[in-house]
Scaffold this active site. Structure first.
Site, PDB file in Angstrom:
ATOM      1  N   HIS A  31      -7.981  -2.249  10.367  1.00 17.84           N
ATOM      2  CA  HIS A  31      -7.399  -2.337   9.251  1.00 17.84           C
ATOM      3  C   HIS A  31      -6.290  -3.557   8.644  1.00 17.84           C
ATOM      4  O   HIS A  31      -5.530  -3.978   9.773  1.00 17.84           O
ATOM      5  CB  HIS A  31      -7.451  -0.957   8.638  1.00 17.84           C
ATOM      6  CG  HIS A  31      -6.058  -0.143   8.491  1.00 17.84           C
ATOM      7  ND1 HIS A  31      -5.873   1.059   8.315  1.00 17.84           N
ATOM      8  CD2 HIS A  31      -4.621  -1.285   8.936  1.00 17.84           C
ATOM      9  CE1 HIS A  31      -4.576   1.242   8.659  1.00 17.84           C
ATOM     10  NE2 HIS A  31      -3.780   0.328   9.088  1.00 17.84           N
ATOM     11  N   GLU A  51      -9.918  -0.340   5.614  1.00 17.57           N
ATOM     12  CA  GLU A  51     -10.720  -0.032   6.436  1.00 17.57           C
ATOM     13  C   GLU A  51     -11.944  -0.838   7.371  1.00 17.57           C
ATOM     14  O   GLU A  51     -12.346  -1.497   5.466  1.00 17.57           O
ATOM     15  CB  GLU A  51     -10.810   1.668   6.434  1.00 17.57           C
ATOM     16  CG  GLU A  51      -9.385   2.396   5.638  1.00 17.57           C
ATOM     17  CD  GLU A  51      -8.309   2.837   6.997  1.00 17.57           C
ATOM     18  OE1 GLU A  51      -8.845   2.152   7.718  1.00 17.57           O
ATOM     19  OE2 GLU A  51      -8.559   4.110   6.977  1.00 17.57           O
ATOM     20  N   ASP A  84       1.071  -1.013   0.204  1.00 15.72           N
ATOM     21  CA  ASP A  84      -0.157   0.428  -0.043  1.00 15.72           C
ATOM     22  C   ASP A  84       0.892   1.308   0.005  1.00 15.72           C
ATOM     23  O   ASP A  84       1.745   1.463   0.416  1.00 15.72           O
ATOM     24  CB  ASP A  84      -1.146  -0.248   1.323  1.00 15.72           C
ATOM     25  CG  ASP A  84       0.264  -0.341   2.696  1.00 15.72           C
ATOM     26  OD1 ASP A  84       1.206  -0.521   2.843  1.00 15.72           O
ATOM     27  OD2 ASP A  84      -0.708  -0.394   3.911  1.00 15.72           O
ATOM     28  N   ASN A 115      -7.777   0.186  14.202  1.00 15.23           N
ATOM     29  CA  ASN A 115      -9.254   0.005  13.852  1.00 15.23           C
ATOM     30  C   ASN A 115      -9.500  -1.485  13.597  1.00 15.23           C
ATOM     31  O   ASN A 115     -10.558  -1.709  13.040  1.00 15.23           O
ATOM     32  CB  ASN A 115      -9.210   1.321  12.905  1.00 15.23           C
ATOM     33  CG  ASN A 115      -8.572   0.876  11.488  1.00 15.23           C
ATOM     34  OD1 ASN A 115      -7.989   0.386  11.474  1.00 15.23           O
ATOM     35  ND2 ASN A 115      -9.608   2.247  10.747  1.00 15.23           N
TER      36      ASN A 115
HETATM   37  P1  PGA Z   1       1.928  -0.500  12.957  1.00 21.11           P
HETATM   38  O1  PGA Z   1       0.876  -0.891  11.986  1.00 21.11           O
HETATM   39  O2  PGA Z   1       3.612  -2.085  12.720  1.00 21.11           O
HETATM   40  O3  PGA Z   1       2.981   1.115  12.640  1.00 21.11           O
HETATM   41  O4  PGA Z   1       1.594  -0.611  14.567  1.00 21.11           O
HETATM   42  C1  PGA Z   1       0.247  -1.582  11.241  1.00 21.11           C
HETATM   43  C2  PGA Z   1      -0.858  -0.933  10.830  1.00 21.11           C
HETATM   44  O5  PGA Z   1      -1.788   0.011  10.837  1.00 21.11           O
HETATM   45  O6  PGA Z   1      -1.162  -1.697   9.498  1.00 21.11           O
END
Ligand code: PGA
Length: 243
Positions: free
Chosen positions: A138, A143, A67, A136
């Site tokens: 995702h 999302e 992404d 959340n």
């Molecule tokens: P993080 O991100 O590894 O920085 O917690 C995870 C995400 O939000 O996809």
């Protein structure tokens, strides 16, 4: 059914994840691997780099980019692609010929999505997809509310994601949209590993495991994937009942 693998701490999570990714990279097959940016995989990337350095151009794997924030690219500090470049591609000397990723600075983002979908249709499915779990729930930038049959798409970001993602950038940034592989790609991947570390992920990990499979929590797809693991450290597991 998702296999829950609880490890003691972040170091153990990194070791375990690095071992899975390395075994896929070192395999003689032309494996297609999807890895996430973010904070959680950085320890594993360090281990992978120490084991892979100098070897990667002789191996057959390819990496598909997960992404990106719309308007950003490898040269934008804090972007997903700059994170992958700094922590994985550069230390492992992984060349551009091995990396297929979105151009989130393209004037035609729809075409970027179709390009990625076509690549995966022709070269996939993804052999190993590793995904961080957002606060959340995702996955990538899928999302809450995203259909499980969604392929690559452009996403209006949730307020949670806009806020949480500030941690990646040296200065506050306006984030509106993202471009991401879809949940369909993760469901079709041969193997799926979701990773979470730290107390701040305990509540979403609890919800993933205790609530029903639903588009409200994209990470619940792990529970309907035939070969998936939720790899979590002790802190991220701390709100689960058995803990
Ligand atoms: P993080 O991100 O590894 O920085 O917690 C995870 C995400 O939000 O996809």
């Amino acid at each position: 059914m998702v296999d829950i693998e609880r490890v003691t701490d972040y170091g153990a999570l990194s070791e375990r994840l690095a071992a899975e990714v390395l075994s896929c990279m070192l395999d003689s097959g032309e494996n297609l691997i999807c890895l996430p940016s973010g904070d959680t995989p950085l320890g594993a990337f360090k281990i992978i780099a120490s084991k892979l350095s100098g070897k990667s151009n002789r191996l057959n794997f390819k990496l598909v980019g997960l992404d990106e924030w719309v308007g950003m690219g490898r040269d934008t500090k804090g972007s997903c692609q700059s994170c992958m470049f700094e922590h994985l591609y550069k230390p492992c000397a992984i060349g551009r010929d091995k990396i297929i990723e979105f151009n989130a600075q393209s004037a035609d983002l729809e075409m970027e999505c179709r390009k990625m979908d076509r690549f995966i249709a022709e070269n996939g499915p993804i052999d190993l997809a590793v995904l961080g779990i957002g606060m959340n729930g995702h996955l990538g930038l899928n999302e809450p509310g995203t259909s499980f049959s969604q392929s690559s798409h452009i996403v209006p970001l949730s307020e949670t994601t806009k806020k949480v993602a500030q941690k990646y950038f040296p200065e506050p940034v306006e984030l509106e949209k993202g471009i991401t592989l879809g949940l369909k790609h993760f469901l079709e991947a041969k193997r799926l590993i979701l990773i979470a570390s730290g107390k701040q992920k305990a509540e979403i990990v609890r919800r993933i495991m205790e609530e029903e499979v639903s588009e409200r929590i994209p990470a619940t797809i792990a529970k309907i994937h035939p070969d998936s693991t939720l790899l979590i450290d002790h802190h991220a597991a701390s709100a689960l009942q058995e803990e």
